[in-house]
Design an enzyme around this catalytic site. Structure first.
Site, PDB file in Angstrom:
ATOM      1  N   HIS A  18      11.072  59.262 -66.520  1.00 54.87           N
ATOM      2  CA  HIS A  18      12.387  59.138 -66.024  1.00 54.87           C
ATOM      3  C   HIS A  18      13.386  59.204 -66.989  1.00 54.87           C
ATOM      4  O   HIS A  18      14.558  59.481 -66.750  1.00 54.87           O
ATOM      5  CB  HIS A  18      12.478  58.165 -65.003  1.00 54.87           C
ATOM      6  CG  HIS A  18      11.442  58.441 -64.015  1.00 54.87           C
ATOM      7  ND1 HIS A  18      10.984  57.410 -63.257  1.00 54.87           N
ATOM      8  CD2 HIS A  18      11.049  59.618 -63.478  1.00 54.87           C
ATOM      9  CE1 HIS A  18      10.141  57.908 -62.072  1.00 54.87           C
ATOM     10  NE2 HIS A  18      10.044  59.428 -62.460  1.00 54.87           N
ATOM     11  N   HIS A  41       5.984  68.156 -58.114  1.00 56.52           N
ATOM     12  CA  HIS A  41       5.177  67.042 -57.657  1.00 56.52           C
ATOM     13  C   HIS A  41       6.202  65.808 -57.404  1.00 56.52           C
ATOM     14  O   HIS A  41       6.183  64.807 -58.232  1.00 56.52           O
ATOM     15  CB  HIS A  41       3.938  66.578 -58.597  1.00 56.52           C
ATOM     16  CG  HIS A  41       2.963  67.755 -58.866  1.00 56.52           C
ATOM     17  ND1 HIS A  41       3.392  69.068 -59.414  1.00 56.52           N
ATOM     18  CD2 HIS A  41       1.831  67.929 -58.440  1.00 56.52           C
ATOM     19  CE1 HIS A  41       2.405  69.582 -59.532  1.00 56.52           C
ATOM     20  NE2 HIS A  41       1.233  69.165 -58.911  1.00 56.52           N
ATOM     21  N   SER A 102      11.371  60.548 -59.249  1.00 61.07           N
ATOM     22  CA  SER A 102      12.157  61.584 -59.916  1.00 61.07           C
ATOM     23  C   SER A 102      13.207  62.278 -58.934  1.00 61.07           C
ATOM     24  O   SER A 102      14.198  62.618 -59.793  1.00 61.07           O
ATOM     25  CB  SER A 102      11.072  62.459 -60.558  1.00 61.07           C
ATOM     26  OG  SER A 102      10.088  62.849 -59.547  1.00 61.07           O
ATOM     27  N   GLU A 120       6.685  68.324 -52.299  1.00 60.48           N
ATOM     28  CA  GLU A 120       5.407  67.292 -52.393  1.00 60.48           C
ATOM     29  C   GLU A 120       4.492  67.555 -51.342  1.00 60.48           C
ATOM     30  O   GLU A 120       4.809  67.846 -50.146  1.00 60.48           O
ATOM     31  CB  GLU A 120       5.873  65.908 -51.855  1.00 60.48           C
ATOM     32  CG  GLU A 120       5.148  64.766 -51.457  1.00 60.48           C
ATOM     33  CD  GLU A 120       4.231  64.407 -52.609  1.00 60.48           C
ATOM     34  OE1 GLU A 120       4.232  64.300 -53.813  1.00 60.48           O
ATOM     35  OE2 GLU A 120       2.812  64.407 -52.363  1.00 60.48           O
ATOM     36  N   ASP A 145       2.010  73.547 -51.886  1.00 59.23           N
ATOM     37  CA  ASP A 145       1.110  73.300 -53.185  1.00 59.23           C
ATOM     38  C   ASP A 145       1.777  73.878 -54.339  1.00 59.23           C
ATOM     39  O   ASP A 145       2.071  74.975 -54.490  1.00 59.23           O
ATOM     40  CB  ASP A 145      -0.410  74.138 -52.737  1.00 59.23           C
ATOM     41  CG  ASP A 145      -1.184  73.866 -54.036  1.00 59.23           C
ATOM     42  OD1 ASP A 145      -0.949  73.380 -55.335  1.00 59.23           O
ATOM     43  OD2 ASP A 145      -2.466  74.104 -53.882  1.00 59.23           O
ATOM     44  N   ASP A 166       4.584  67.159 -62.610  1.00 61.47           N
ATOM     45  CA  ASP A 166       4.146  65.603 -62.791  1.00 61.47           C
ATOM     46  C   ASP A 166       3.019  65.513 -61.907  1.00 61.47           C
ATOM     47  O   ASP A 166       2.923  64.599 -60.964  1.00 61.47           O
ATOM     48  CB  ASP A 166       5.323  64.775 -62.417  1.00 61.47           C
ATOM     49  CG  ASP A 166       4.968  63.180 -62.506  1.00 61.47           C
ATOM     50  OD1 ASP A 166       4.086  63.176 -63.244  1.00 61.47           O
ATOM     51  OD2 ASP A 166       5.466  62.452 -61.873  1.00 61.47           O
TER      52      ASP A 166
HETATM   53  C1  SAM Z   1       2.586  61.286 -60.173  1.00 66.47           C
HETATM   54  S1  SAM Z   1       3.001  61.459 -58.568  1.00 66.47           S
HETATM   55  C2  SAM Z   1       4.634  62.146 -58.516  1.00 66.47           C
HETATM   56  C3  SAM Z   1       5.561  60.896 -58.843  1.00 66.47           C
HETATM   57  C4  SAM Z   1       7.141  61.606 -59.016  1.00 66.47           C
HETATM   58  N1  SAM Z   1       7.249  63.074 -59.830  1.00 66.47           N
HETATM   59  C5  SAM Z   1       8.010  60.673 -59.681  1.00 66.47           C
HETATM   60  O1  SAM Z   1       8.233  60.575 -60.954  1.00 66.47           O
HETATM   61  O2  SAM Z   1       8.703  59.899 -59.178  1.00 66.47           O
HETATM   62  C6  SAM Z   1       1.977  63.106 -58.297  1.00 66.47           C
HETATM   63  C7  SAM Z   1       2.631  63.555 -56.655  1.00 66.47           C
HETATM   64  O3  SAM Z   1       1.887  64.812 -56.814  1.00 66.47           O
HETATM   65  C8  SAM Z   1       1.437  65.267 -55.150  1.00 66.47           C
HETATM   66  N2  SAM Z   1       0.683  66.257 -55.360  1.00 66.47           N
HETATM   67  C9  SAM Z   1      -0.852  66.199 -55.611  1.00 66.47           C
HETATM   68  N3  SAM Z   1      -1.224  67.659 -55.885  1.00 66.47           N
HETATM   69  C10 SAM Z   1      -0.199  68.186 -55.361  1.00 66.47           C
HETATM   70  C11 SAM Z   1       0.069  69.603 -55.367  1.00 66.47           C
HETATM   71  N4  SAM Z   1      -0.972  70.484 -55.490  1.00 66.47           N
HETATM   72  N5  SAM Z   1       1.076  70.027 -54.963  1.00 66.47           N
HETATM   73  C12 SAM Z   1       2.330  69.250 -54.769  1.00 66.47           C
HETATM   74  N6  SAM Z   1       2.151  68.045 -54.627  1.00 66.47           N
HETATM   75  C13 SAM Z   1       0.961  67.510 -55.273  1.00 66.47           C
HETATM   76  C14 SAM Z   1       0.802  63.870 -54.972  1.00 66.47           C
HETATM   77  O4  SAM Z   1       0.759  63.460 -53.579  1.00 66.47           O
HETATM   78  C15 SAM Z   1       1.748  62.838 -55.696  1.00 66.47           C
HETATM   79  O5  SAM Z   1       2.950  62.352 -54.621  1.00 66.47           O
END
Ligand code: SAM
Length: 280
Positions: A18, A41, A102, A120, A145, A166
Protein backbone atom coordinates in the site's frame (compact mmCIF):
# COMPACT_ATOMS: atom_id res chain seq x y z
CA UNK A 1 -10.58 -20.36 -2.92
CA UNK A 2 -10.19 -20.24 0.88
CA UNK A 3 -8.09 -17.12 1.30
CA UNK A 4 -9.66 -14.33 3.38
CA UNK A 5 -7.75 -11.10 3.71
CA UNK A 6 -9.41 -10.32 7.09
CA UNK A 7 -6.70 -12.46 8.75
CA UNK A 8 -3.83 -10.55 7.16
CA UNK A 9 -5.05 -6.96 6.69
CA UNK A 10 -2.52 -4.36 7.78
CA UNK A 11 0.37 -6.80 8.09
CA UNK A 12 3.91 -5.97 6.94
CA UNK A 13 3.16 -7.20 3.41
CA UNK A 14 0.08 -4.94 3.15
CA UNK A 15 2.16 -2.01 4.39
CA UNK A 16 4.77 -2.49 1.64
CA UNK A 17 2.10 -2.97 -1.05
CA UNK A 18 0.00 0.00 0.00
CA UNK A 19 2.98 2.33 0.48
CA UNK A 20 4.01 1.63 -3.13
CA UNK A 21 0.42 2.08 -4.35
CA UNK A 22 0.12 5.40 -2.51
CA UNK A 23 3.42 6.73 -3.90
CA UNK A 24 2.47 5.78 -7.47
CA UNK A 25 -0.96 7.45 -7.19
CA UNK A 26 0.58 10.55 -5.63
CA UNK A 27 2.93 10.78 -8.62
CA UNK A 28 0.13 10.31 -11.18
CA UNK A 29 -1.73 13.27 -9.68
CA UNK A 30 1.08 15.61 -10.78
CA UNK A 31 -0.61 15.73 -14.19
CA UNK A 32 -4.16 17.08 -14.44
CA UNK A 33 -5.44 14.44 -16.90
CA UNK A 34 -7.55 11.73 -15.26
CA UNK A 35 -6.30 8.17 -14.81
CA UNK A 36 -7.83 4.81 -13.99
CA UNK A 37 -6.93 2.25 -11.34
CA UNK A 38 -7.83 -1.38 -11.97
CA UNK A 39 -7.57 -3.45 -8.79
CA UNK A 40 -7.91 -7.04 -10.02
CA UNK A 41 -7.94 -8.80 -6.61
CA UNK A 42 -9.52 -6.06 -4.50
CA UNK A 43 -10.62 -7.94 -1.35
CA UNK A 44 -13.41 -6.62 0.87
CA UNK A 45 -12.13 -3.04 1.11
CA UNK A 46 -12.38 -2.47 4.87
CA UNK A 47 -11.14 -4.72 7.66
CA UNK A 48 -12.02 -4.65 11.35
CA UNK A 49 -8.71 -5.03 13.17
CA UNK A 50 -10.54 -5.64 16.45
CA UNK A 51 -12.67 -8.40 14.91
CA UNK A 52 -12.07 -12.11 15.59
CA UNK A 53 -10.25 -12.87 12.31
CA UNK A 54 -7.64 -10.09 12.55
CA UNK A 55 -7.37 -10.75 16.28
CA UNK A 56 -6.67 -14.44 15.71
CA UNK A 57 -3.41 -13.76 13.84
CA UNK A 58 -2.60 -10.33 15.29
CA UNK A 59 -0.56 -9.67 12.14
CA UNK A 60 -1.58 -6.00 11.98
CA UNK A 61 0.13 -5.38 15.31
CA UNK A 62 3.46 -6.12 13.60
CA UNK A 63 2.45 -4.06 10.57
CA UNK A 64 0.40 -0.88 10.44
CA UNK A 65 0.25 -0.57 14.24
CA UNK A 66 4.01 -0.01 14.34
CA UNK A 67 3.80 2.98 12.00
CA UNK A 68 0.72 4.84 13.20
CA UNK A 69 1.53 6.14 16.62
CA UNK A 70 5.23 6.90 16.61
CA UNK A 71 7.02 9.78 15.00
CA UNK A 72 8.83 8.96 11.78
CA UNK A 73 12.00 10.64 10.50
CA UNK A 74 11.96 12.89 7.42
CA UNK A 75 11.92 12.54 4.47
CA UNK A 76 10.19 9.18 5.02
CA UNK A 77 7.45 10.78 7.16
CA UNK A 78 6.40 13.09 4.32
CA UNK A 79 6.55 10.31 1.75
CA UNK A 80 4.46 7.97 3.93
CA UNK A 81 1.90 10.67 4.77
CA UNK A 82 -0.55 9.96 1.88
CA UNK A 83 -0.72 6.27 2.88
CA UNK A 84 -1.02 6.93 6.62
CA UNK A 85 -3.61 9.65 6.01
CA UNK A 86 -5.70 7.15 4.02
CA UNK A 87 -5.59 4.80 7.04
CA UNK A 88 -6.50 7.67 9.39
CA UNK A 89 -9.38 8.69 7.13
CA UNK A 90 -11.45 5.64 8.16
CA UNK A 91 -10.47 5.77 11.84
CA UNK A 92 -11.08 8.17 14.71
CA UNK A 93 -8.48 10.77 15.57
CA UNK A 94 -6.29 8.53 17.71
CA UNK A 95 -7.72 5.04 17.28
CA UNK A 96 -6.61 2.33 14.89
CA UNK A 97 -9.57 0.01 14.47
CA UNK A 98 -10.15 -0.30 10.73
CA UNK A 99 -7.68 -0.97 7.97
CA UNK A 100 -8.46 0.15 4.42
CA UNK A 101 -7.66 -2.35 1.71
CA UNK A 102 -6.19 -1.38 -1.65
CA UNK A 103 -9.44 -0.13 -3.26
CA UNK A 104 -10.22 2.17 -0.31
CA UNK A 105 -6.67 3.51 -0.21
CA UNK A 106 -6.77 4.08 -3.96
CA UNK A 107 -10.15 5.86 -3.89
CA UNK A 108 -9.00 8.01 -0.99
CA UNK A 109 -5.98 9.17 -3.01
CA UNK A 110 -7.74 9.55 -6.36
CA UNK A 111 -9.48 12.68 -7.63
CA UNK A 112 -13.19 12.92 -8.42
CA UNK A 113 -12.72 12.21 -12.14
CA UNK A 114 -10.16 9.41 -11.78
CA UNK A 115 -11.92 6.07 -12.28
CA UNK A 116 -11.55 3.06 -9.98
CA UNK A 117 -12.41 -0.47 -11.07
CA UNK A 118 -12.36 -2.82 -8.07
CA UNK A 119 -12.78 -6.50 -8.86
CA UNK A 120 -13.21 -9.33 -6.33
CA UNK A 121 -14.21 -12.94 -7.02
CA UNK A 122 -15.25 -14.07 -3.53
CA UNK A 123 -19.00 -13.40 -3.28
CA UNK A 124 -19.02 -12.30 0.36
CA UNK A 125 -16.04 -9.96 -0.03
CA UNK A 126 -17.54 -8.62 -3.26
CA UNK A 127 -20.78 -7.77 -1.41
CA UNK A 128 -18.82 -5.98 1.31
CA UNK A 129 -16.90 -4.06 -1.33
CA UNK A 130 -20.08 -3.18 -3.18
CA UNK A 131 -21.72 -1.77 -0.07
CA UNK A 132 -18.50 0.11 0.80
CA UNK A 133 -18.65 1.93 -2.55
CA UNK A 134 -22.42 2.17 -2.64
CA UNK A 135 -22.37 5.96 -2.99
CA UNK A 136 -18.94 6.42 -4.52
CA UNK A 137 -18.62 8.30 -7.79
CA UNK A 138 -16.44 7.10 -10.69
CA UNK A 139 -16.13 3.67 -9.05
CA UNK A 140 -17.17 0.33 -10.54
CA UNK A 141 -17.20 -2.85 -8.45
CA UNK A 142 -17.02 -6.17 -10.33
CA UNK A 143 -17.35 -9.84 -9.35
CA UNK A 144 -15.20 -11.51 -12.03
CA UNK A 145 -12.35 -13.96 -12.27
CA UNK A 146 -9.40 -11.59 -12.49
CA UNK A 147 -7.41 -13.82 -14.81
CA UNK A 148 -10.13 -13.50 -17.46
CA UNK A 149 -11.26 -9.96 -16.60
CA UNK A 150 -7.93 -8.21 -16.81
CA UNK A 151 -7.84 -8.45 -20.62
CA UNK A 152 -11.38 -7.17 -21.14
CA UNK A 153 -10.71 -4.14 -18.90
CA UNK A 154 -7.76 -2.93 -20.95
CA UNK A 155 -6.83 -0.51 -22.37
CA UNK A 156 -8.48 2.08 -20.13
CA UNK A 157 -10.38 4.88 -21.83
CA UNK A 158 -8.12 7.47 -20.18
CA UNK A 159 -4.95 5.78 -21.58
CA UNK A 160 -3.31 6.50 -18.21
CA UNK A 161 -3.49 4.18 -15.31
CA UNK A 162 -2.42 1.60 -12.81
CA UNK A 163 -3.20 -2.11 -12.70
CA UNK A 164 -2.74 -3.64 -9.25
CA UNK A 165 -2.51 -7.44 -9.28
CA UNK A 166 -2.52 -8.92 -5.78
CA UNK A 167 -3.41 -12.63 -5.90
CA UNK A 168 -3.76 -14.73 -2.74
CA UNK A 169 -1.02 -17.20 -3.76
CA UNK A 170 -3.00 -20.24 -2.72
CA UNK A 171 -2.35 -22.07 -5.98
CA UNK A 172 0.99 -23.29 -7.27
CA UNK A 173 0.15 -21.81 -10.68
CA UNK A 174 0.02 -18.21 -9.55
CA UNK A 175 3.41 -17.12 -10.94
CA UNK A 176 2.50 -18.61 -14.33
CA UNK A 177 -1.02 -17.13 -14.13
CA UNK A 178 0.60 -13.76 -13.45
CA UNK A 179 2.98 -14.09 -16.41
CA UNK A 180 0.14 -14.98 -18.77
CA UNK A 181 -2.14 -12.21 -17.48
CA UNK A 182 0.63 -9.61 -17.64
CA UNK A 183 1.62 -10.59 -21.18
CA UNK A 184 -1.99 -10.19 -22.35
CA UNK A 185 -2.44 -6.97 -20.38
CA UNK A 186 0.77 -5.37 -21.65
CA UNK A 187 -0.14 -6.25 -25.24
CA UNK A 188 -3.27 -4.11 -24.78
CA UNK A 189 -1.86 -1.38 -22.56
CA UNK A 190 1.92 -1.22 -22.87
CA UNK A 191 2.33 2.12 -21.09
CA UNK A 192 0.32 1.22 -17.97
CA UNK A 193 1.91 1.11 -14.55
CA UNK A 194 1.61 -2.48 -13.30
CA UNK A 195 1.96 -3.22 -9.59
CA UNK A 196 2.36 -6.89 -8.74
CA UNK A 197 2.58 -8.31 -5.23
CA UNK A 198 4.10 -11.72 -4.41
CA UNK A 199 5.30 -13.58 -1.35
CA UNK A 200 8.96 -14.55 -1.00
CA UNK A 201 8.43 -18.05 0.31
CA UNK A 202 10.27 -19.63 -2.59
CA UNK A 203 12.87 -17.04 -3.62
CA UNK A 204 14.20 -18.96 -6.65
CA UNK A 205 10.62 -19.12 -8.01
CA UNK A 206 10.25 -15.35 -7.46
CA UNK A 207 13.63 -14.76 -9.17
CA UNK A 208 12.53 -16.82 -12.18
CA UNK A 209 9.26 -14.89 -12.33
CA UNK A 210 11.04 -11.52 -12.33
CA UNK A 211 13.61 -12.69 -14.89
CA UNK A 212 10.89 -13.89 -17.25
CA UNK A 213 8.69 -10.84 -16.80
CA UNK A 214 11.52 -8.41 -17.44
CA UNK A 215 13.40 -10.40 -20.10
CA UNK A 216 12.35 -8.27 -23.03
CA UNK A 217 14.99 -5.60 -23.70
CA UNK A 218 13.72 -2.15 -22.78
CA UNK A 219 11.35 -3.38 -20.05
CA UNK A 220 11.27 -0.70 -17.35
CA UNK A 221 10.86 -2.14 -13.89
CA UNK A 222 11.59 -1.67 -10.22
CA UNK A 223 11.39 -4.44 -7.64
CA UNK A 224 11.34 -3.93 -3.88
CA UNK A 225 11.70 -6.80 -1.41
CA UNK A 226 11.18 -6.60 2.33
CA UNK A 227 12.05 -9.31 4.84
CA UNK A 228 11.04 -8.79 8.48
CA UNK A 229 13.29 -11.64 9.67
CA UNK A 230 14.98 -14.70 8.26
CA UNK A 231 12.62 -17.50 7.21
CA UNK A 232 11.47 -19.73 10.06
CA UNK A 233 9.61 -23.02 9.76
CA UNK A 234 6.08 -22.48 11.08
CA UNK A 235 6.33 -18.68 11.29
CA UNK A 236 4.37 -18.03 8.10
CA UNK A 237 5.25 -15.25 5.71
CA UNK A 238 8.45 -13.36 6.58
CA UNK A 239 9.21 -11.62 3.27
CA UNK A 240 7.32 -10.23 0.29
CA UNK A 241 7.88 -8.11 -2.78
CA UNK A 242 6.33 -5.62 -5.15
CA UNK A 243 7.29 -5.41 -8.77
CA UNK A 244 6.44 -2.23 -10.64
CA UNK A 245 6.45 -2.16 -14.44
CA UNK A 246 6.83 1.34 -15.95
CA UNK A 247 7.55 2.87 -12.52
CA UNK A 248 7.44 6.63 -12.02
CA UNK A 249 11.04 7.86 -12.34
CA UNK A 250 10.99 9.22 -8.76
CA UNK A 251 9.93 5.95 -7.15
CA UNK A 252 13.38 4.41 -6.66
CA UNK A 253 14.66 7.49 -4.85
CA UNK A 254 11.50 7.66 -2.74
CA UNK A 255 11.84 4.01 -1.75
CA UNK A 256 15.50 4.57 -0.89
CA UNK A 257 14.27 6.98 1.79
CA UNK A 258 11.26 4.92 2.87
CA UNK A 259 12.65 1.38 3.02
CA UNK A 260 15.25 1.84 5.81
CA UNK A 261 12.44 3.21 8.00
CA UNK A 262 10.04 0.39 7.12
CA UNK A 263 12.76 -2.19 7.75
CA UNK A 264 13.61 -0.69 11.12
CA UNK A 265 9.94 -0.36 12.24
CA UNK A 266 8.74 -3.71 10.93
CA UNK A 267 11.72 -5.93 11.82
CA UNK A 268 10.85 -9.00 13.85
CA UNK A 269 14.34 -10.18 14.58
CA UNK A 270 17.53 -11.25 12.90
CA UNK A 271 17.63 -11.28 9.12
CA UNK A 272 15.40 -8.31 8.36
CA UNK A 273 16.33 -6.30 5.29
CA UNK A 274 15.24 -4.80 2.03
CA UNK A 275 16.42 -4.85 -1.53
CA UNK A 276 15.77 -2.61 -4.54
CA UNK A 277 16.46 -3.68 -8.09
CA UNK A 278 15.65 -1.91 -11.30
CA UNK A 279 16.16 -1.86 -15.02
CA UNK A 280 18.58 1.06 -15.11
C1 SAM B 1 -4.44 -10.62 -1.07
S1 SAM B 1 -6.18 -10.47 -1.18
C2 SAM B 1 -6.43 -8.86 -1.80
C3 SAM B 1 -6.09 -7.75 -0.89
C4 SAM B 1 -6.31 -6.37 -1.48
N1 SAM B 1 -5.71 -6.24 -2.81
C5 SAM B 1 -5.69 -5.31 -0.59
O1 SAM B 1 -4.51 -4.97 -0.79
O2 SAM B 1 -6.38 -4.82 0.30
C6 SAM B 1 -6.55 -11.43 -2.60
C7 SAM B 1 -8.03 -11.39 -2.98
O3 SAM B 1 -8.17 -12.03 -4.26
C8 SAM B 1 -9.42 -12.70 -4.28
N2 SAM B 1 -9.33 -13.67 -5.40
C9 SAM B 1 -8.80 -14.92 -5.40
N3 SAM B 1 -8.81 -15.44 -6.64
C10 SAM B 1 -9.35 -14.49 -7.45
C11 SAM B 1 -9.60 -14.40 -8.84
N4 SAM B 1 -9.32 -15.43 -9.65
N5 SAM B 1 -10.15 -13.28 -9.33
C12 SAM B 1 -10.45 -12.22 -8.50
N6 SAM B 1 -10.24 -12.24 -7.17
C13 SAM B 1 -9.69 -13.35 -6.66
C14 SAM B 1 -9.53 -13.29 -2.89
O4 SAM B 1 -10.87 -13.57 -2.57
C15 SAM B 1 -8.93 -12.18 -2.03
O5 SAM B 1 -9.92 -11.31 -1.54
Amino acid sequence: MNYRHDYHAGNFADVLKHVVLARVLTYLKNKPSPFRVIDTHAGAGRYDLWGPKADKTGEWRDGIDRLMHKELPEPAAGLLAPYLDAVRAINGASELRFYPGSPLIARQLMRADDVLIANELNKEDFERLRSEFHRAKATIVLNLDAWHAVKSLLPPKERRGVVLIDPPFEERSEFSDLLAALAAARARFATGVYLVWYPLKDEPAADRFVAELTAEPGTKFLEVRLAVCKPFAGLGLTASAMLILNPPYVLREELQSIMPVLRERLAEGEGSGYQLRDSL
